[in-house]
Scaffold this active site. Sequence first.
Site, mmCIF file in Angstrom:
data_model
loop_
_atom_site.group_PDB
_atom_site.id
_atom_site.type_symbol
_atom_site.label_atom_id
_atom_site.label_comp_id
_atom_site.label_asym_id
_atom_site.label_seq_id
_atom_site.Cartn_x
_atom_site.Cartn_y
_atom_site.Cartn_z
ATOM 1 N N HIS A 6 -72.234 108.921 37.467
ATOM 2 C CA HIS A 6 -71.283 109.815 36.808
ATOM 3 C C HIS A 6 -70.448 109.119 35.754
ATOM 4 C CE1 HIS A 6 -69.521 108.048 40.403
ATOM 5 N NE2 HIS A 6 -68.367 108.078 39.781
ATOM 6 N N ASP A 20 -72.056 102.885 51.352
ATOM 7 C CA ASP A 20 -70.653 102.966 50.932
ATOM 8 C C ASP A 20 -69.752 103.521 52.031
ATOM 9 O OD1 ASP A 20 -71.054 102.000 48.318
ATOM 10 O OD2 ASP A 20 -71.722 103.967 47.638
ATOM 11 N N ASP A 40 -76.894 103.581 39.809
ATOM 12 C CA ASP A 40 -75.569 103.251 40.324
ATOM 13 C C ASP A 40 -74.498 103.807 39.392
ATOM 14 O OD1 ASP A 40 -73.642 101.724 42.002
ATOM 15 O OD2 ASP A 40 -73.336 100.645 40.108
#
Length: 1504
Positions: A530, A628, A527
Amino acid sequence: MDSSKQVRVLILNDGEFKDSTLYRLQRGWCVHFMLGPTLVSKDVKVFCNHPMPGKACLEPNFFTLEWVNNAATLGDRSDAFAAIDICKAGTFQYHFKVGEKLSGSGYFVVDPILRVGSDDRVLPMDSICMHTILPKSLGSFSDWKKRIEVSYKTGYNVIHLTPVQKLGISNSSYCIAEQLKLNPAFSVGETSDVKWTDLGKFVDVLKNEWSMLTMTDVVWNHTAKNSEWLKEYPQCAFNLVNSPHMRPAYVLDRALYYVALDVGKGSYIDDAVPKIISCEEDLTALEKILSNKIIPELKLWEFFQVDVECILHQFDAAVGELKCIEENRKFSETISIIQDMQFRRLKSTIDINVAVCQFYQSLESHDMNVARQNLENTLAWLNKMKKREVEEDMISAVKNIISTIRYERLDEKGPKKVSVSAVSPLVTEYFYHSFPDKDWQKDEQAISNKNHAQYIMAHNGWVMGADPMKNFAEYPTKTYFRRELVCWGDSVKLNYGAKPEDCPVLWQRMKQYTEMTAHYFHGIRIDNCHSTPIHVAEYMLSAARKIRPDLYVFAELFTGSEALDNIFVNKLGINSLIREGLVAWDSQELGRLVYRYGGEPVASFVQPNTRPLVPSLAHALLFDVTHDNESAIKQRTHLDPLPFSALVSMACCATGSNRGHDELVPHHIHVVNEKRNYAQWSDNADDNTKGMVGGRSGILRERRVLNLLHQTMAINGFTQVFVDQRDSDVVVVTRHNPITHQSYVLVAHTAFVNTTHRQVAPLTVEGHIESIAFEAKPQDDDKNFDQLLSSFAQYPDVINGLTGINIHSDCDVSLNQSSCCVIECDPENKNAQKIVFTDFPPGSVLVFRMKLMESAEANAIEVRSIVKKLIANQDMEFRTALSALNLEDLNRVLFRCDEEEKSDGFGIGVYNFQGWDSLKYCGLVGIMSVMAKIRAHNDLGHPVCKNLREGNWLMDYISSRLQKHEGTKRLGLWFSSVFDHVSKLPRYLIPAYFDMTLVLPYVKLLDASWGQMTPFISKGSSFVKTLALGSVALYSIVKQSGLPKLDEDELDLSSLAAGLPHFSTGIMRCWGRDTFIALRGLILIPGRYEDAKKLVLGFASCVRHGLIPNLLGEGKICRYNCRDAIWWWLQCVQDICEMCEDGYGFLNLPVGRIYPTDNEGPVLPPQSQQPLFDVIQDCLQRHVHGIHFRERGAGIGIDQNMADNGFNVEAGIDLSTGFVYGGNSDNCGTWMDKMGESLKANTKGVPATPRDGSAVELVGLCKSAVNWLQKVNNLGKYPYDGVFVKGRNTSKLSWCEWNNKIQENFESAFFVSESRESPLIHKRNIYMDSVGASQPWCDYQLRPNFPIAMVVAPELFDVQHAWKALDVAQSKLLGPLGMKTLDPDDMIYRGDYNNADDSDDRTIAKGFNYHQGPEWLWPVGYFLRAKLHFANELGIETLKQTIDFIQGYLSTHHIHLENSLWKGLPELTNSNGSWCRDSCEIQAWSNATILEVMYDVEKYIKQI
């Protein structure tokens, strides 16, 4: 090595650090590291942390790889490799060193092997059909299987569960409060608490009974702000104690919090800011209050400023402590503000010692008042700059605040918040503040208390456009201060530090959490990848893979850069990156995504098992909709989910979807707000069955078919993809099996926007449609989309979808039963069928099963059978044809340029491709050199592929030209039979099958060529072998261009072309000089001894005036205008005698004299014979007597450019020195033979490089000949002990005397020492190019000719002088491929040759500078051989260094050979190795002399 093993070759080059290059590998493959041109000569050590069974690590966690070289060529490391057999999944790093210096590094990622079912069968990654599920919506644990059964029944094979741990205050699926405990909600209604072991058993049940893998998320970046363990270990989060740089941001955050509360209370109504923000005017008013009132009152700049009065007091004290004015003076430095790292107001400082120096010691008057005032002014200015910097930060902060409010409250795509309160704040708090509200001033005062400040923690979030390699929460970033964070107010950001020792509690806790996850789940999703510190993720994944070696790791990355994505993929070993199909704005973009994320084009070329390791695109996990994403229905229309998901399912990669999409849920199932449960499965459920779903719900039945289709295609090798955008809404995707040539063809009528029913144009497909695997279409496509949405009502307890959308679908439909289309024959193509759509509205999908037509399938099978026989060496017809080929036959099969082929008289030249180019050779090298590049890039759009698809002309050309010659006829017939099968395949397959049928025969033909050569070649390196191909390419039978026919019955004789394509036929093909410069390298070293003798004897038959002809003309129209060919010829006589088995017996062979006297014409066949030794003696005797004659036919008939005096040929021996001399200022009798041609530039008849007098290389060649004759005379193998001299008291000049004369005079005549005096000298420590030139300055020019003398007569040279001269040549003349023919410092140096230049510049017009700078390749061979010889003289270390240098230097030549369509080295290049269009692309002496270097290198290495 097993030839069937997959090997990937990675070339290493110095300075290549490839952290951002992705290489993907599979277990069972092998990696070969090989050295590129920058490293091939160096001592390189390669290290890798991939396990090496049985080997110990020499570096921490890294193994040293061993170099292997299977080629027998000593001194050539171009084929050496260091191998790793891939046996473990994960990410692995390699690096390499030259000495102790790190010279490069990179990574490769090895995919895991996933297994499902009780039998542990392999689940290919491309077959993954993943279903994302929120565990909190699964209800009690005992109900999980009923709800997950929906995934099973709809064909998913991987379940992705969002975190299963205890959730935090928001109940968001990603707000974990306790990483080591399960969500207690799972135990509600259960008889006992659900344990991790219970979950593990459930995961096993899914794997073994339903063949489903289970995966979950790991959340390393944050934890719920109400996590109980944070109370004991607050240091685990970014707080105001361990991150004091956040204190200014915290003060700002608290002020904004109180402002928001005041707005909600209506406190700013008088300032035009209402209680509810509903328009842009409200935002403008709020922005004004923040910018002009609220933020200025905070005086945030003070956190970065100095207290001026305090600094002045320190300054006074420091000045008072000075013992003398000059003490510690540092005038070069000036003061700057040093930030207070506790970030207290006005606590920043300066270097007071620098201030004393700058403002007091440097002041001439040393006036304290002046100094103090200057310091005060400067401090005020520095504070002002800090204030300005903070004000600029606040401008950005306000802009970001307003943008966030606009999105949340005004934007149509935002959440449309209304009220403003603590529950619905105007701005999200950036810091977790668990203390009672007061005001921002008191909140600021409280942070001075450590016990208070450590519990003020930074919330996590993400930053748009941030550098993912930097932690946005760490100093000196200003993310929180400038309000750049998209903040998650329920979680705090974890602070790991740089290493486990920085926060042991946190590292250990998260490691345990990760290991537990890896133990129970088959894979993990990272999760917020980045924003996760990459070193943390590396550590955690390393721990996870120790628990589960074949762990599947996937993640979403929002770096905005493929290179940055690759860094994460490499360092973490991410197996798949999540890609979102919903980002496609139309069907064309969706089709592009399907094509981009997997598979290779249909009809791709078959790649060899051993091939370069090329960068990869990260493996995709392509979701139609992720958890999402907004609902696809809401984004598009109610009819689009089916064609949308169908297109995604055709992607040759892993695919996925979110639970609810297939049930047509028309809203986002929110990970935070959703509190309902999923529906359970029932086979009998319909639209009216509340809480249950079944095959008739949504598109669940259709999804099952699509998922099973996706898995079938992946498991059964449908690896090729073709996407055809038929129109704005209709997309056709083909998945093709390259072995069986079966295909699945999907036709999807999308409904992004348009739901209007319309006629779809027919589709023609090549091949036979076996059946309709699946068809589906909406029954009630006229339903109003807006009405459907407006009438939809959410159930209070169960997540439900749209109802009333009826999809008619069916599987395995016979062709005549389709409700969507009819199948017709294509009248224009018997191998194709036409699909006519009869009822195919938006939202429809058709999937066809296809195969080749019966006859095409049979031919494909036959071709593959032939290829298998070739691999097993069991094709007897081919073996028989191959065994009958000699090297001259192989020349015809493999090479022959256009003019050579045309000389056969059959009207055949090289094959030309309309609109593109012609092949370089008629033989297989011509087409295979092109195909190698096409194959490597899979360039199906290349004109060659287009030509093959359009007709059989190229195949007919290849086979028919071979059938015209007896020696190659049988091979031509074999090719004809093979191509007959290939030609009957569908045209789109022919390029791949054409290539497939040529690759193995081509390799075997090359091997056959090398197999007829010496072991040095046949067992040599690829570089040596490719150089030796020049022998096959350039030595051949060409009509009216061969050696003289010494017998009436002789057929056309072979000859050696000087170069191709310019010197291929006629009188210009065969040059005396070129032949004998190339003979040792191209004919003798490959072992073609009889051919070498034929060449020497053939030219010997044409001796006239004591000279070998320059141009042969079959002995009929010889031209004797060169002085050097005779000496190269004599050198080759030596070489044959020394290298052939019969040795000196060669000297006794008869030579038929075509020219019995100088004045007679040619007599063919010759009537008189002499032994070769008499011909040699005649030539030397003529030179001693002096050669003077005028060329026969002098004038424009034989040379249209030469001046009259140039036709007068002169050569002789200077009896005082023994040096050979000759020529005049109007001719050019050595290899530098350019004659001026330009009337405009006034160079016509002017030789550019006369080199008259005694040319250095000819003196050396003469010395070599005389020295050798002395030796063989002493051995009794040569009957003459010298030559007679006219007019001398002693009538005979013995070999010994002549030899000594040259030896005694050479160094003093040719070496330009430091002490030598002459106004013409412009380079010292070189050897002159000539002695006695008519233009004396030419003698002193630096040219690459003296190394030739060094090689053939090294005894002439002083070793130290020679080494210095070679150094000068290397620094001044050596280019990337060739040697400059003139010193670049010379005033007439011109490095670029253009024979078409028609200017009036005499230095270059009509190519006048041919030998005045352009870089010729053949002198390189002699230069390198000279270096080897004299390095050996200087000692073993110098020799080793020289061999290393040669290895590195010649790597460029190797690369050129590999890339050359001519498979040769060129005649010359222009300056700095640039291409010269007027050069021959393959030149005999270029290949030959470089091959001689490799031969000599091996000799010296054996000595070592």
